[in-house]
Design an enzyme around this catalytic site. Structure first.
Site, PDB file in Angstrom:
ATOM      1  N   CYS A  86      74.667 102.041  30.432  1.00  4.28           N
ATOM      2  CA  CYS A  86      74.065 102.833  30.540  1.00  4.28           C
ATOM      3  C   CYS A  86      74.731 104.239  31.751  1.00  4.28           C
ATOM      4  O   CYS A  86      75.343 104.786  31.613  1.00  4.28           O
ATOM      5  CB  CYS A  86      72.788 102.358  31.020  1.00  4.28           C
ATOM      6  SG  CYS A  86      71.337 103.767  31.266  1.00  4.28           S
ATOM      7  N   HIS A 203      70.937  98.563  26.269  1.00  3.72           N
ATOM      8  CA  HIS A 203      70.577  97.684  27.772  1.00  3.72           C
ATOM      9  C   HIS A 203      71.129  96.352  26.736  1.00  3.72           C
ATOM     10  O   HIS A 203      70.070  95.437  26.641  1.00  3.72           O
ATOM     11  CB  HIS A 203      69.901  97.213  28.633  1.00  3.72           C
ATOM     12  CG  HIS A 203      70.392  98.943  29.840  1.00  3.72           C
ATOM     13  ND1 HIS A 203      70.164  99.005  30.662  1.00  3.72           N
ATOM     14  CD2 HIS A 203      69.415 100.468  29.661  1.00  3.72           C
ATOM     15  CE1 HIS A 203      70.205  99.661  31.872  1.00  3.72           C
ATOM     16  NE2 HIS A 203      70.002 100.785  30.754  1.00  3.72           N
ATOM     17  N   GLU A 205      72.699  93.528  27.944  1.00  7.62           N
ATOM     18  CA  GLU A 205      71.880  92.452  29.311  1.00  7.62           C
ATOM     19  C   GLU A 205      70.092  92.405  29.464  1.00  7.62           C
ATOM     20  O   GLU A 205      69.479  91.557  28.881  1.00  7.62           O
ATOM     21  CB  GLU A 205      71.911  92.332  31.028  1.00  7.62           C
ATOM     22  CG  GLU A 205      71.572  93.823  31.000  1.00  7.62           C
ATOM     23  CD  GLU A 205      71.790  95.058  31.238  1.00  7.62           C
ATOM     24  OE1 GLU A 205      70.952  96.128  31.575  1.00  7.62           O
ATOM     25  OE2 GLU A 205      72.189  95.215  30.595  1.00  7.62           O
TER      26      GLU A 205
END
Length: 235
Positions: A86, A203, A205
């Site tokens: 990002c 994302h 994660e």
């Protein structure tokens, strides 16, 4: 192996990455303050999401000049692994480690959603745990995530197989309707020519902890771990 997660004033996804690398994968991880200059102990550097330096001037435009980013650029030039997520992707394009630019979303609105993404290339450490053409679901949260590249740059990206992820329909079809932000060619993530530097707007994660119910993003980190372990890199 050892992960490092850069921390800028305004970063807000750094601890999410640490949760994955340190707590889920059980790998040594340290947080790297933006003023640090020595990251020679790291095997993998992750530039997390957030609003580094408040996104003043442009997203990632100030971060590129930080001491930690200068060290990260040297790290990348040595062939070591770098991932920008990002805002981290924006930093990588601003620093010249990746081509193109990230601009305002097509509809000029901040987008927060979970979207299907198709994996385009699987012969890199980052993507080796996926299958070619596999559709994964990842969160997105950005206001300036529209990837742009001029026609010549786009031609080079395609010729060198640097496009790693594309926004798609759940069945894997690439359509205008599946493009959440107006990115050229539905691009969600790319790499440099060498394949050691990767930037992506989704994302991974945030899609790694089994507690959350889906772990499509964990495979990206697991692929890196498996690759380096196969090369004999240990903690």
């Amino acid at each position: 192996m050892k992960f490092g997660v850069l921390v800028f004033p305004g970063s807000n996804c750094d601890r999410d990455v640490v949760l994955v690398t340190r707590d889920l994968l059980k790998q040594p991880t340290r947080m790297v303050w933006h003023q640090e200059t020595d990251i020679s102990d790291l095997d993998v550097v992750v530039i997390p999401g957030g609003f580094s330096y408040g996104d003043y001037l442009r997203c990632g435009a100030i971060s590129r000049f930080s001491p930690a980013m200068q060290a990260t650029m040297a790290h990348a030039e040595q062939g070591k692994l770098v991932l920008g997520i990002c805002n981290g992707f924006q930093v990588l394009t601003e620093s010249g480690l990746l081509p193109g630019a990230l601009v305002r979303n097509r509809d000029l609105h901040f987008i927060c959603d979970r979207v299907p993404v198709r994996v385009e290339r699987t012969n890199l450490p980052w993507t080796q745990a996926y299958q070619a053409g596999q559709v994964i679901t990842l969160p997105i949260a950005h206001g300036e995530g529209c990837y742009y590249a001029d026609p010549e740059t786009l031609k080079q990206l395609q010729a060198n197989q640097q496009i790693l992820f594309r926004y798609c329909q759940p069945n894997g079809e690439i359509t205008p309707d599946s493009n959440p932000n107006g990115s050229v060619e539905n691009i969600a993530g790319i790499c440099n020519r060498q394949g050691n530097v990767v930037g992506m707007m989704p994302h991974p994660e945030r899609a790694s902890d089994p507690t959350l119910g889906y772990t499509d993003g964990l495979l990206l980190f697991q692929g890196v771990l498996n690759s380096l372990m196969a090369q004999g890199v240990t903690a």
